[in-house]
Design a protein around this motif. Structure first.
Motif, PDB file in Angstrom:
ATOM      1  N   LEU A   5       0.879  -1.174   0.038  1.00 56.91           N
ATOM      2  CA  LEU A   5       0.013  -0.184  -0.128  1.00 56.91           C
ATOM      3  C   LEU A   5       0.808   1.182  -0.047  1.00 56.91           C
ATOM      4  CD1 LEU A   5      -2.847   1.413   0.105  1.00 56.91           C
ATOM      5  CD2 LEU A   5      -2.503   1.266   2.574  1.00 56.91           C
ATOM      6  N   ILE A   6       0.545   2.272  -0.918  1.00 55.46           N
ATOM      7  CA  ILE A   6       1.225   3.461  -0.950  1.00 55.46           C
ATOM      8  C   ILE A   6       0.316   4.265  -0.907  1.00 55.46           C
ATOM      9  CG2 ILE A   6       2.773   4.783  -2.620  1.00 55.46           C
ATOM     10  CD1 ILE A   6       3.438   2.026  -4.016  1.00 55.46           C
ATOM     11  N   THR A   7       0.461   5.409  -0.224  1.00 57.05           N
ATOM     12  CA  THR A   7      -0.396   6.350   0.193  1.00 57.05           C
ATOM     13  C   THR A   7       0.338   8.017   0.257  1.00 57.05           C
ATOM     14  OG1 THR A   7      -0.364   6.230   2.686  1.00 57.05           O
ATOM     15  CG2 THR A   7      -2.032   5.095   1.338  1.00 57.05           C
ATOM     16  N   PRO A   8       0.731   8.559  -0.825  1.00 60.86           N
ATOM     17  CA  PRO A   8       1.505   9.709  -0.759  1.00 60.86           C
ATOM     18  C   PRO A   8       0.618  11.033  -0.586  1.00 60.86           C
ATOM     19  CG  PRO A   8       0.962   9.114  -3.216  1.00 60.86           C
ATOM     20  CD  PRO A   8       0.020   8.112  -2.255  1.00 60.86           C
ATOM     21  N   ASP A   9       1.187  12.018   0.044  1.00 65.77           N
ATOM     22  CA  ASP A   9       0.741  13.415   0.392  1.00 65.77           C
ATOM     23  C   ASP A   9       0.616  13.857  -1.053  1.00 65.77           C
ATOM     24  OD1 ASP A   9       0.255  13.058   2.823  1.00 65.77           O
ATOM     25  OD2 ASP A   9       2.083  14.009   3.398  1.00 65.77           O
ATOM     26  N   GLN A  10      -0.470  14.610  -1.526  1.00 69.66           N
ATOM     27  CA  GLN A  10      -0.393  15.199  -2.923  1.00 69.66           C
ATOM     28  C   GLN A  10       0.167  16.649  -2.949  1.00 69.66           C
ATOM     29  OE1 GLN A  10      -3.554  14.062  -5.568  1.00 69.66           O
ATOM     30  NE2 GLN A  10      -4.745  13.424  -3.737  1.00 69.66           N
ATOM     31  N   ARG A  11       0.606  17.124  -4.246  1.00 66.40           N
ATOM     32  CA  ARG A  11       1.310  18.369  -4.159  1.00 66.40           C
ATOM     33  C   ARG A  11       0.419  19.607  -3.071  1.00 66.40           C
ATOM     34  NH1 ARG A  11       2.315  21.195  -9.559  1.00 66.40           N
ATOM     35  NH2 ARG A  11       3.416  19.159  -9.956  1.00 66.40           N
ATOM     36  N   GLY A  12       1.383  20.215  -2.453  1.00 65.21           N
ATOM     37  CA  GLY A  12       0.951  21.499  -1.608  1.00 65.21           C
ATOM     38  C   GLY A  12       0.102  21.239  -0.468  1.00 65.21           C
ATOM     39  N   LEU A  13      -0.094  19.495  -0.124  1.00 60.77           N
ATOM     40  CA  LEU A  13      -0.821  19.173   1.178  1.00 60.77           C
ATOM     41  C   LEU A  13       0.097  18.310   1.739  1.00 60.77           C
ATOM     42  CD1 LEU A  13      -4.294  18.662  -0.634  1.00 60.77           C
ATOM     43  CD2 LEU A  13      -3.452  20.636   0.525  1.00 60.77           C
ATOM     44  N   GLY A  14      -0.145  18.288   3.067  1.00 58.68           N
ATOM     45  CA  GLY A  14       0.445  17.262   3.973  1.00 58.68           C
ATOM     46  C   GLY A  14       2.026  17.561   3.758  1.00 58.68           C
ATOM     47  N   ARG A  15       2.793  16.839   3.920  1.00 57.84           N
ATOM     48  CA  ARG A  15       4.301  16.947   3.743  1.00 57.84           C
ATOM     49  C   ARG A  15       5.034  17.073   2.313  1.00 57.84           C
ATOM     50  NH1 ARG A  15       5.847  11.845   6.802  1.00 57.84           N
ATOM     51  NH2 ARG A  15       4.262  10.961   5.600  1.00 57.84           N
TER      52      ARG A  15
END
Length: 248
Positions: free
Chosen positions: A32-42
């Protein structure tokens, strides 16, 4: 879909922590891969003169897959994450072996919704988001049952919303406002798809989910009772079960 990694993209205006409660059961079956999207989170918002577009968010996802040396994945997301998933599907359908579309839709915004997004983007840039964004969003994204019975969850989501950078909030709203209709892309998606929606979702309601599932050539539809637009947070067990039952 055997042995394909699962990439899940988060909703607006939160970050990848929205998947925390579904993570444990899913990782027993798949990567499972769950990235933060651009400009949000880290994930920082890149400096660019380009107009906000989900095509750039899609390129971010493809760059991540390249970095991880993943030729093909099961790709999905909730709300904004679903819109980005469909942008990836438009750009590089060969990279997608399955779709998980949660509380999202293929159609573009109407004029009123588009105008509201742009007004919110302008306000986020002018004032920041503290003190008003969560108040504006929570009644829309949480189901009536959740608001009545899960006050701790509402507080948790408020913290997630208020942790987001104002510039990222503005960028995401402008990108979503500009997104095109993706119904044509969906109709050509000849891969297995799972569509999940909360029964009390008023943003992308069950009718929109049925329309989306009907346009997909090979779709399974799951409607989760008693929850609204943020089903992975409101009913993580239901979302995890829906995905696990659908995975090969």
């Amino acid at each position: 879909m055997d042995r394909l990694s699962l990439v899940l993209l988060h909703a607006f205006p939160v970050d990848a922590r929205m998947w925390n409660e579904v993570r444990e059961p899913l990782v027993q079956r798949t990567r499972l891969i769950t990235p933060d999207q651009r400009g949000l989170g880290r994930t920082a918002l890149p400096e660019t003169d380009r107009e906000p577009s989900l095509d750039d968010a899609a390129r971010d996802v493809l760059a991540l897959l390249d970095k991880l040396e993943l030729d093909q994945v099961i790709l999905g997301g909730c709300s904004l994450g679903g819109y980005v998933t469909l942008a990836v599907l438009r750009a590089a359908p060969e990279r997608i072996g399955g779709l998980v579309l949660i509380d999202t839709k293929a159609t573009a915004d109407g004029e009123e919704a588009r105008r509201a997004r742009l007004e919110m983007a302008d306000r986020a840039e002018a004032e920041g988001i503290s003190g008003w964004l969560a108040d504006a969003m929570l009644p829309k994204v949480l189901g009536e049952t959740t608001r009545r019975t899960k006050t701790d969850l509402a507080d948790q989501i408020r913290e997630l919303v208020e942790a987001q950078p104002a510039a990222g909030v503005a960028w995401a709203q402008r990108a979503m406002a500009a997104r095109p209709d993706a119904t044509d892309v969906v109709r050509e998606a000849h891969v297995p798809a799972l569509v999940v929606v909360g029964e009390e979702d008023t943003v992308t309601p069950p009718e929109a989910a049925r329309e989306l599932a009907g346009a997909l050539p090979d779709a399974t539809l799951t409607v989760l009772p008693g929850v609204g637009h943020l089903t992975p947070l409101e009913d993580p067990d239901g979302v995890a079960k829906a995905i696990l039952d659908w995975l090969p």
